[in-house]
Design a protein around this motif. Structure first.
Motif, mmCIF file in Angstrom:
data_model
loop_
_atom_site.group_PDB
_atom_site.id
_atom_site.type_symbol
_atom_site.label_atom_id
_atom_site.label_comp_id
_atom_site.label_asym_id
_atom_site.label_seq_id
_atom_site.Cartn_x
_atom_site.Cartn_y
_atom_site.Cartn_z
ATOM 1 N N PHE A 180 56.488 75.450 57.082
ATOM 2 C CA PHE A 180 55.275 75.132 56.333
ATOM 3 C C PHE A 180 54.459 74.006 56.962
ATOM 4 O O PHE A 180 53.285 73.829 56.626
ATOM 5 C CB PHE A 180 55.622 74.727 54.901
ATOM 6 N N GLY A 181 55.098 73.229 57.843
ATOM 7 C CA GLY A 181 54.436 72.065 58.429
ATOM 8 C C GLY A 181 54.922 70.793 57.769
ATOM 9 O O GLY A 181 55.060 70.731 56.537
ATOM 10 N N GLY A 182 55.202 69.785 58.562
ATOM 11 C CA GLY A 182 55.767 68.545 58.050
ATOM 12 C C GLY A 182 54.852 67.770 57.134
ATOM 13 O O GLY A 182 55.300 66.926 56.357
ATOM 14 N N GLU A 183 53.536 68.072 57.188
ATOM 15 C CA GLU A 183 52.586 67.336 56.361
ATOM 16 C C GLU A 183 52.441 67.920 54.951
ATOM 17 O O GLU A 183 51.860 67.301 54.066
ATOM 18 C CB GLU A 183 51.204 67.314 57.027
ATOM 19 N N VAL A 187 58.434 68.132 46.624
ATOM 20 C CA VAL A 187 59.131 67.279 45.660
ATOM 21 C C VAL A 187 60.583 67.721 45.577
ATOM 22 O O VAL A 187 60.878 68.921 45.561
ATOM 23 C CB VAL A 187 58.485 67.379 44.263
ATOM 24 N N ILE A 188 61.493 66.755 45.540
ATOM 25 C CA ILE A 188 62.873 67.046 45.163
ATOM 26 C C ILE A 188 63.057 66.493 43.751
ATOM 27 O O ILE A 188 62.730 65.331 43.470
ATOM 28 C CB ILE A 188 63.902 66.445 46.147
ATOM 29 N N PRO A 203 55.524 64.069 51.930
ATOM 30 C CA PRO A 203 55.349 65.162 52.884
ATOM 31 C C PRO A 203 56.714 65.707 53.302
ATOM 32 O O PRO A 203 57.698 64.963 53.345
ATOM 33 C CB PRO A 203 54.630 64.483 54.059
ATOM 34 N N LEU A 204 56.782 67.004 53.614
ATOM 35 C CA LEU A 204 58.075 67.634 53.911
ATOM 36 C C LEU A 204 58.855 66.930 55.012
ATOM 37 O O LEU A 204 60.075 66.774 54.909
ATOM 38 C CB LEU A 204 57.860 69.101 54.280
ATOM 39 N N ALA A 205 58.185 66.513 56.082
ATOM 40 C CA ALA A 205 58.891 65.848 57.178
ATOM 41 C C ALA A 205 59.555 64.565 56.697
ATOM 42 O O ALA A 205 60.721 64.282 57.013
ATOM 43 C CB ALA A 205 57.929 65.552 58.328
ATOM 44 N N VAL A 226 57.261 72.951 46.481
ATOM 45 C CA VAL A 226 56.430 72.809 47.679
ATOM 46 C C VAL A 226 55.002 73.200 47.345
ATOM 47 O O VAL A 226 54.767 74.267 46.756
ATOM 48 C CB VAL A 226 56.950 73.695 48.836
ATOM 49 N N ARG A 227 54.061 72.351 47.715
ATOM 50 C CA ARG A 227 52.642 72.653 47.483
ATOM 51 C C ARG A 227 52.255 73.912 48.244
ATOM 52 O O ARG A 227 52.719 74.145 49.362
ATOM 53 C CB ARG A 227 51.782 71.487 47.940
ATOM 54 N N GLY A 228 51.416 74.730 47.642
ATOM 55 C CA GLY A 228 50.984 75.958 48.294
ATOM 56 C C GLY A 228 50.096 75.707 49.489
ATOM 57 O O GLY A 228 49.564 74.607 49.681
ATOM 58 N N ALA A 229 49.925 76.731 50.310
ATOM 59 C CA ALA A 229 49.069 76.633 51.489
ATOM 60 C C ALA A 229 47.606 76.526 51.071
ATOM 61 O O ALA A 229 47.206 77.036 50.025
ATOM 62 C CB ALA A 229 49.266 77.854 52.379
#
Length: 280
Positions: A180-183, A187-188, A203-205, A226-229
């Motif tokens: 999805f990209g590290g940016e 949320v956990i 951010p995911l990274a 995870v936020r959508g694209a």
């Protein structure tokens, strides 16, 4: 007043704090003829706390057709059964679908008793868009299958909600960052309604590193969001995606062509379909 006879109740139970149990759920469990539980030993704590002495019978993902038929037979004989899982709302990544489906087919009334649900609680407090979302449950355990599943979701514009096992969460977050990209924001939400509840947005990274470096974040019941694209504008379609669509449109209807092209290119299906409409 207790429940009527010949009913199958789907009863939500607490995901952490026992005080989250709704009074109607207690009444139904106390009044039912039988409670079908994912793990009867686990459910004994709940029963002891609320003074429930209704007989328990095991019903879980590995229960065979014979056990399902036995429960249906009990219902058809006029008994009331309440179905519970270990925690939260049954059938949400928990057993029960076969029983509910067959009960409805046989004319048995199925009644939900609302209450706690881990992914709904996580979504309400995550701070990600919640007007549109998709619940994906558990991703495949094996790395390659998980990667494939995530690739199919790369263009998903809705907030994505997952459950994940503690021993896989670090690897899953790493894979999500790669696909999805590290940016991308994520949320956990961990141990909701329990003593060590954690809801962390990053951010995911960054989230991937944070979880991997802290073993405490790899414990307990886990929801990942995870936020959508970002919606893909028609003008942003790359030449290769346009070329693939033009080839497929020569053989397939626009909707089918867009679906196939999305699988090939990873581009959002809706954007590809809209592009095809502009050609007309």
């Amino acid at each position: 007043m207790g429940p009527d006879k010949a009913l199958l109740y789907i009863v939500a139970t607490p995901i952490g704090n026992l005080a989250d149990m709704v009074p109607r759920a207690v009444e139904v469990l106390q009044s039912a003829d039988l409670v079908a539980a994912e793990d009867t030993r686990h459910s004994q704590r709940l029963f002891s706390h609320f003074n429930i002495d209704t007989p328990l019978a095991a019903y879980h993902d590995h229960s065979d057709g014979q056990r399902t038929e036995w429960l249906l037979g009990q219902l058809e004989s006029g008994k009331t059964i309440a179905l519970i899982s270990d925690a939260g709302t049954p059938l949400i990544s928990d057993p029960g679908y076969r029983l509910v489906r067959l009960a409805r087919e046989r004319g048995i009334q199925v009644v939900p008793i609302p209450g706690a649900c881990a992914f709904v609680a996580a979504l309400s407090a995550a701070g990600l868009p919640s007007d549109r979302f998709t619940f994906e449950g558990f991703l495949p355990a094996k790395a390659q299958a998980r990667e494939t599943a995530l690739q199919k979701l790369a263009g998903e514009e809705r907030t994505m909600v997952f459950y994940e096992a503690p021993h896989r969460v670090a690897d899953t977050l790493s894979a999500m960052a790669g696909v999805f990209g590290g940016e991308r924001e994520a949320v956990i939400a961990r141990e909701i309604s329990k003593a060590f509840e954690t809801i962390h947005l990053a951010p995911l990274a960054e989230l991937s590193v944070w979880v991997r470096d802290d073993p405490n974040q790899q414990r307990g019941e886990i929801v990942l969001l995870v936020r959508g694209a970002e919606p893909q504008k028609l003008s942003e379609l790359d030449p290769e995606s346009c070329r693939v669509m033009q080839i497929l449109l020569g053989e397939l209807p626009p909707k089918r062509a867009a679906a196939v092209a999305a699988e090939i290119t990873g581009v959002n299906k809706k954007a590809l379909y809209n592009w095809s409409l502009e050609l007309k």
